[in-house]
Design an enzyme around this catalytic site. Structure first.
Site, short mmCIF file in Angstrom:
data_model
loop_
_atom_site.label_atom_id
_atom_site.label_comp_id
_atom_site.label_asym_id
_atom_site.label_seq_id
_atom_site.Cartn_x
_atom_site.Cartn_y
_atom_site.Cartn_z
N GLY A 11 0.84 -1.20 0.00
CA GLY A 11 0.00 0.00 0.00
C GLY A 11 0.87 1.25 0.00
O GLY A 11 2.10 1.17 0.13
N ILE A 38 -4.35 -9.19 8.91
CA ILE A 38 -4.62 -8.66 10.25
C ILE A 38 -6.02 -9.02 10.76
O ILE A 38 -6.34 -8.73 11.91
CB ILE A 38 -4.43 -7.12 10.31
CG1 ILE A 38 -5.46 -6.39 9.43
CG2 ILE A 38 -3.00 -6.74 9.96
CD1 ILE A 38 -5.55 -4.88 9.71
N TYR A 126 -17.23 3.47 4.72
CA TYR A 126 -15.79 3.50 5.00
C TYR A 126 -15.52 4.29 6.28
O TYR A 126 -14.79 3.83 7.17
CB TYR A 126 -15.07 4.13 3.80
CG TYR A 126 -13.62 4.48 4.04
CD1 TYR A 126 -12.64 3.50 4.11
CD2 TYR A 126 -13.23 5.82 4.17
CE1 TYR A 126 -11.30 3.84 4.30
CE2 TYR A 126 -11.90 6.16 4.36
CZ TYR A 126 -10.94 5.17 4.43
OH TYR A 126 -9.62 5.51 4.63
N TRP A 152 -6.80 12.45 1.95
CA TRP A 152 -6.46 12.69 0.54
C TRP A 152 -5.00 12.30 0.24
O TRP A 152 -4.21 13.11 -0.28
CB TRP A 152 -6.69 14.15 0.19
CG TRP A 152 -8.11 14.61 0.24
CD1 TRP A 152 -9.16 14.08 0.94
CD2 TRP A 152 -8.67 15.73 -0.47
NE1 TRP A 152 -10.31 14.79 0.72
CE2 TRP A 152 -10.03 15.81 -0.14
CE3 TRP A 152 -8.13 16.69 -1.32
CZ2 TRP A 152 -10.87 16.81 -0.65
CZ3 TRP A 152 -8.96 17.68 -1.83
CH2 TRP A 152 -10.32 17.73 -1.48
N1 LIG Z 1 -5.61 6.89 0.63
C1 LIG Z 1 -6.21 7.93 1.20
O1 LIG Z 1 -6.58 8.90 0.54
C2 LIG Z 1 -6.44 7.95 2.69
C3 LIG Z 1 -7.13 9.04 3.25
C4 LIG Z 1 -7.33 9.06 4.63
C5 LIG Z 1 -6.85 8.03 5.42
N2 LIG Z 1 -6.21 6.99 4.84
C6 LIG Z 1 -5.72 5.89 5.69
O2 LIG Z 1 -4.31 5.83 5.59
C7 LIG Z 1 -3.88 4.48 5.76
C8 LIG Z 1 -2.97 4.10 4.62
O3 LIG Z 1 -3.69 4.27 3.39
P1 LIG Z 1 -3.05 3.90 1.98
O4 LIG Z 1 -3.47 4.96 1.02
O5 LIG Z 1 -1.61 3.55 2.16
O6 LIG Z 1 -3.90 2.58 1.65
P2 LIG Z 1 -3.67 1.50 0.51
O7 LIG Z 1 -2.67 1.99 -0.47
O8 LIG Z 1 -5.04 1.08 0.06
O9 LIG Z 1 -2.99 0.30 1.31
C9 LIG Z 1 -3.71 -0.51 2.21
C10 LIG Z 1 -3.04 -1.87 2.18
O10 LIG Z 1 -3.71 -2.72 3.12
C11 LIG Z 1 -3.78 -4.01 2.55
N3 LIG Z 1 -4.78 -4.85 3.19
C12 LIG Z 1 -6.11 -4.95 2.91
N4 LIG Z 1 -6.68 -5.88 3.70
C13 LIG Z 1 -5.70 -6.36 4.51
C14 LIG Z 1 -5.65 -7.34 5.53
N5 LIG Z 1 -6.75 -8.03 5.90
N6 LIG Z 1 -4.47 -7.58 6.16
C15 LIG Z 1 -3.35 -6.92 5.79
N7 LIG Z 1 -3.32 -5.99 4.81
C16 LIG Z 1 -4.49 -5.70 4.19
C17 LIG Z 1 -4.10 -3.72 1.09
O11 LIG Z 1 -3.84 -4.86 0.29
P3 LIG Z 1 -4.67 -5.08 -1.06
O12 LIG Z 1 -4.42 -3.88 -1.91
O13 LIG Z 1 -4.08 -6.34 -1.59
O14 LIG Z 1 -6.10 -5.21 -0.65
C18 LIG Z 1 -3.16 -2.56 0.81
O15 LIG Z 1 -1.88 -3.02 0.40
C19 LIG Z 1 -5.17 3.66 5.88
O16 LIG Z 1 -5.46 3.46 7.25
C20 LIG Z 1 -6.23 4.55 5.27
O17 LIG Z 1 -7.52 4.26 5.80
C21 LIG Z 1 -5.96 6.93 3.50
#
Ligand SMILES: NC(=O)c1ccc[n+]([C@@H]2O[C@H](COP(=O)([O-])OP(=O)(O)OC[C@H]3O[C@@H](n4cnc5c(N)ncnc54)[C@H](OP(=O)(O)O)[C@@H]3O)[C@@H](O)[C@H]2O)c1
Length: 283
Positions: A11, A38, A126, A152
């Site tokens: 991610g 997890i 979400y 974002w």
């Molecule tokens: N992206 C945004 O704009 C945003 C905004 C606000 C907050 N956040 C928060 O910031 C954090 C990081 O976001 P990010 O953008 O890095 O997210 P991301 O790129 O979607 O990465 C999340 C990772 O978690 C993995 N995952 C899903 N289910 C799982 C499981 N059961 N066990 C272990 N890993 C699992 C996903 O794998 P797969 O891809 O294979 O499913 C993906 O590699 C998250 O908590 C998110 O909610 C993100």
């Protein structure tokens, strides 16, 4: 030396945090969903017993905001059950948890930036599952957890707004982008740097916000992406959410305040425009 364990490898956040810790010579392991699911209690117990992290960065999440409307049960397992299991395991074996949450826990009808203790009221599935995850972490590990809300996030490798705009810039003459969604564009490398600093500092447990400074509408953000990419920003046309229907309702105004972050002695995040320029200057 501090032992770090990162979930959700592959991610955006996990990738950048792992790179930065590795570059700094830290002791860090990052595991993806197949190596460390997890949501599986037995796997959580065994993996944490094996690695015994001093700091566990939970970067795993279900982040498909629209799909979560139809699959809230799946989102809930990753965003609520998973963090609960991690926090419970750390509570018995030791170690701290950095857990990441979202501006989508807020309703999005504020007129001043959201502070850490402002009332929450998520408007989509979400956001509900992420809020439940926050609460599970605080309940299971009150003295050794940080919940850090961000927003974002872009910078890859997984899907994000900046990459989408750069692709659309290549594919289309004009792109319609909403003006009535305002938030804080945040470069994932800055978020990773901030979380690593938090993991190293002796900041008391609790909730914090980390976003790049300033605010933007999606339209402002898209125009700046075009401008920095050398494309004409006028090719980004204004529209509003009434003509851009998505499965999940987004908060209209979800600017987060980083005041608590700075008050905790952590570095003030740089302006979102500077962070975006830095990202887009990289190969
Ligand atoms: N992206 C945004 O704009 C945003 C905004 C606000 C907050 N956040 C928060 O910031 C954090 C990081 O976001 P990010 O953008 O890095 O997210 P991301 O790129 O979607 O990465 C999340 C990772 O978690 C993995 N995952 C899903 N289910 C799982 C499981 N059961 N066990 C272990 N890993 C699992 C996903 O794998 P797969 O891809 O294979 O499913 C993906 O590699 C998250 O908590 C998110 O909610 C993100």
């Amino acid at each position: 030396m501090t032992r770090w364990l990162i979930t959700g490898a592959g991610g955006q956040l996990a990738t950048h945090a792992f790179e930065q810790l590795t570059d700094a010579g830290d002791n860090v392991v990052a595991l993806d969903e197949h190596q460390f699911d997890i949501t599986d209690a037995d796997i959580v117990t065994a993996t944490l017993a094996e690695h015994r992290p001093d700091v566990l960065l939970n970067a795993a999440a279900y982040t498909a905001v629209d799909a979560a409307e139809e699959h809230e049960d799946v989102a809930s397992r990753v965003n609520e059950l998973g963090p609960r299991l991690l926090a419970q395991a750390l509570s018995s074996q030791g170690g701290r948890l950095l857990h990441v949450s979202t501006d989508y826990v807020f309703a999005g009808d504020a007129t001043a930036p959201y502070e850490i203790d402002d009332p929450v009221d998520p408007q989509n599935a979400y956001g509900r599952t992420k809020l439940a995850g926050e609460r599970a972490v605080r309940a299971a590990l009150p003295d050794r957890s940080h919940v850090v809300r961000t927003a974002w996030v872009y910078g890859g490798p997984s899907a994000n707004f900046v990459d989408t705009m750069l692709r659309l810039e290549q594919e289309r003459d004009t792109v319609n982008v909403v003006t009535d969604e305002v938030g804080c564009p945040t470069y994932v490398a800055d978020l990773a740097t901030g979380l690593i600093a938090l993991g190293r500092a002796g900041v008391p447990a609790g909730t914090l916000h980390f976003v790049n400074s300033g605010q933007a509408s999606r339209f402002d953000f898209a125009r700046e992406i075009f401008r920095l990419a050398g494309a004409d920003p006028e090719r980004v046309r204004p529209t509003d959410s009434s003509s851009f229907v998505t499965a999940a309702k987004r908060p209209a105004w979800s600017v987060l305040s980083s005041a608590a972050w700075v008050a905790a002695g952590l570095a003030k995040p740089r302006r979102w425009q500077d962070a975006l320029a830095d990202k887009l200057s990289r190969p």
